[in-house]
Design an enzyme around this catalytic site. Sequence first.
Site, short mmCIF file in Angstrom:
data_model
loop_
_atom_site.label_atom_id
_atom_site.label_comp_id
_atom_site.label_asym_id
_atom_site.label_seq_id
_atom_site.Cartn_x
_atom_site.Cartn_y
_atom_site.Cartn_z
N GLU A 1 4.89 -0.42 9.62
CA GLU A 1 3.57 -0.06 10.13
C GLU A 1 3.67 0.73 11.44
O GLU A 1 3.00 0.42 12.43
CB GLU A 1 2.71 -1.32 10.35
CG GLU A 1 2.54 -2.14 9.07
CD GLU A 1 1.60 -3.34 9.25
OE1 GLU A 1 1.47 -3.83 10.39
OE2 GLU A 1 1.00 -3.76 8.26
N GLU B 1 1.94 -5.30 1.40
CA GLU B 1 1.58 -6.62 1.92
C GLU B 1 0.13 -6.89 1.55
O GLU B 1 -0.74 -6.04 1.76
CB GLU B 1 1.70 -6.69 3.45
CG GLU B 1 3.09 -6.47 3.99
CD GLU B 1 3.15 -6.59 5.53
OE1 GLU B 1 2.14 -7.00 6.16
OE2 GLU B 1 4.20 -6.27 6.10
#
Length: 483
Positions: A125, A269
């Site tokens: 991320e 995720e």
Amino acid sequence: MARAGRSLVVCAVSAVIMIVVSADHAQGLGVNWGTMASHPLHPTIVVNLLKDNGIKKVKLFDADDWTVSSLAGSGIEVMVAIPNDQLNKLASSYNHAKDWVKENVTKHLRDNGGVDIRYVGVGNEPFLSSYNGSFLKPTFPALKNVQKALNKAGVGDKIKATIPLNADIYDSSSNTPSDGNFRDDIRDLMIQIVRFLNDNKSPFMVNIYPFLSLYQNSNFPQEFAFFDGSKTINDKNTQYDNVFDANHDTLVWSLRKAGVPDLKILVGEVGWPTDGDKNANVGLAKKFYDGLLKKLAKNKGTPLRPGRIETYLFSLLDEDIKSVAPGHFERHWGIFRYDGQPKFAMDFTGQGQDKMLVVAKGVQYLEKKWCVLGSDVKNMSAVGSEVNYACSMSDCTSLGPGTSCGELNEKQTASYAFNMYFQMNDQSVEACDFSGMAKIVTQNASHGNCLFPIQIESCAERLGFRSAVTVVAGALLSLFMFM
Ligand SMILES: *[C@@H]1O[C@H](CO)[C@@H](O)[C@H](O)[C@H]1NC(C)=O
Ligand SMILES: *[C@@H]1O[C@H](CO)[C@@H](O)[C@H](O)[C@H]1NC(C)=O
Ligand SMILES: *[C@@H]1O[C@H](CO)[C@@H](O)[C@H](O)[C@H]1NC(C)=O
Ligand SMILES: *[C@@H]1O[C@H](CO)[C@@H](O)[C@H](O)[C@H]1NC(C)=O
């Protein structure tokens, strides 16, 4: 989820190697295996846990040699990864990328039946708004260097580099997916990246968090976070009845606008935490997963992308030393607790059967001992600073409004904090003092739903452990020589 730094590599040393009968369900379902725990389970135990539960894919956050090696011959597909703090090095030197691939990918393809590596995650991320652009520069060059090194090593057809990105790279604040586009500050960069991925037949990996939609916006319609169809939005005659689909298709629209409408999307995720916030509990997590797993099992996909969605649940295990900067729930994402005990009934086949997952086998616990506030302690004003200390050095994220231990009174709260510190320190006698106000007890100190945990067996810093083994082996050897 964002993760900062990296834990000491520690382990429970008493893994038992077991024969495992692998259940053949959970088609295509993956999980994230993070290791930011004070007492991580032995990798062998974790790999058996994955196999026992029919989990076929695992996503890692680094390429720790021991963890990756433990997956050799397991038949489980693996994503290894490069943490954000290594991006600069990989971006600035192709030679370093070659070394990385050699040491962390190609080596594992051969040893002990081989590790089935499918993806390399470049960063984690890295474009989160909260990183203030710290990783904007190195990420794309690192991606290119790693893919080039994979190609050069002859494995680029099978092993793809990609960047696990949070859904905050596109603007999903508006409720209509068709308005979606990459964030202004990174749009040009994202367009280059997605075109590169497309040219290399690599997938786009996105992390989607309905829980965070709810957490960050108290006006967010709660029912839209789940999958029961009780709230619907209309987007140009397409109906959305849950935020997962809407968010996913916001990405599809963003990709269309970037000129790569068919780029494959993986969900890196998705999950729901069970503690640390008023909306983080077993009831809502079960509701979320029941809906998600049923949806995934039907292979229905989303309105814009019908079909199977390759998905990695977040997460396998609780991690008690993860950063709590985003919130206290960060340490409670596991579908299993820290010790490999399932938290609630869950059916990976999506049939909604009320059965518990298979528990981790071979886990060794410390003794049944707890550290609590002495019953003779009267002056509570002296206790506060001790509690703060205990919490700052352990994990008190199960305390607070709406959490599993939020109902404890002041004395019970102090006991909770003392016990967490005591367990974190492997039940060392010195860790249960607190200016003489604490005592060790053998009666279970848990209260109702508030678990006072017992930690799992002694964890040794990995290198320390290895040299200890060498010392013991050496000692045994010299013993034998005198016999
Ligand atoms: C391989 O990965 C490990 C763990 O993430 C890292 O510490 C190491 O530096 C990597 N190897 C190379 C050559 O960069
Ligand atoms: C980003 O900026 C904010 C506000 O200036 C600051 O509080 C935060 O620590 C910064 N984060 C990083 C990762 O630099
Ligand atoms: C209670 O503890 C506080 C803080 O340690 C101390 O200042 C105070 O004197 C104590 N009171 C009694 C009655 O012992
Ligand atoms: C302590 O009690 C709780 C229930 O209150 C239970 O879940 C837990 O397993 C018990 N711990 C031990 C070590 O027996």
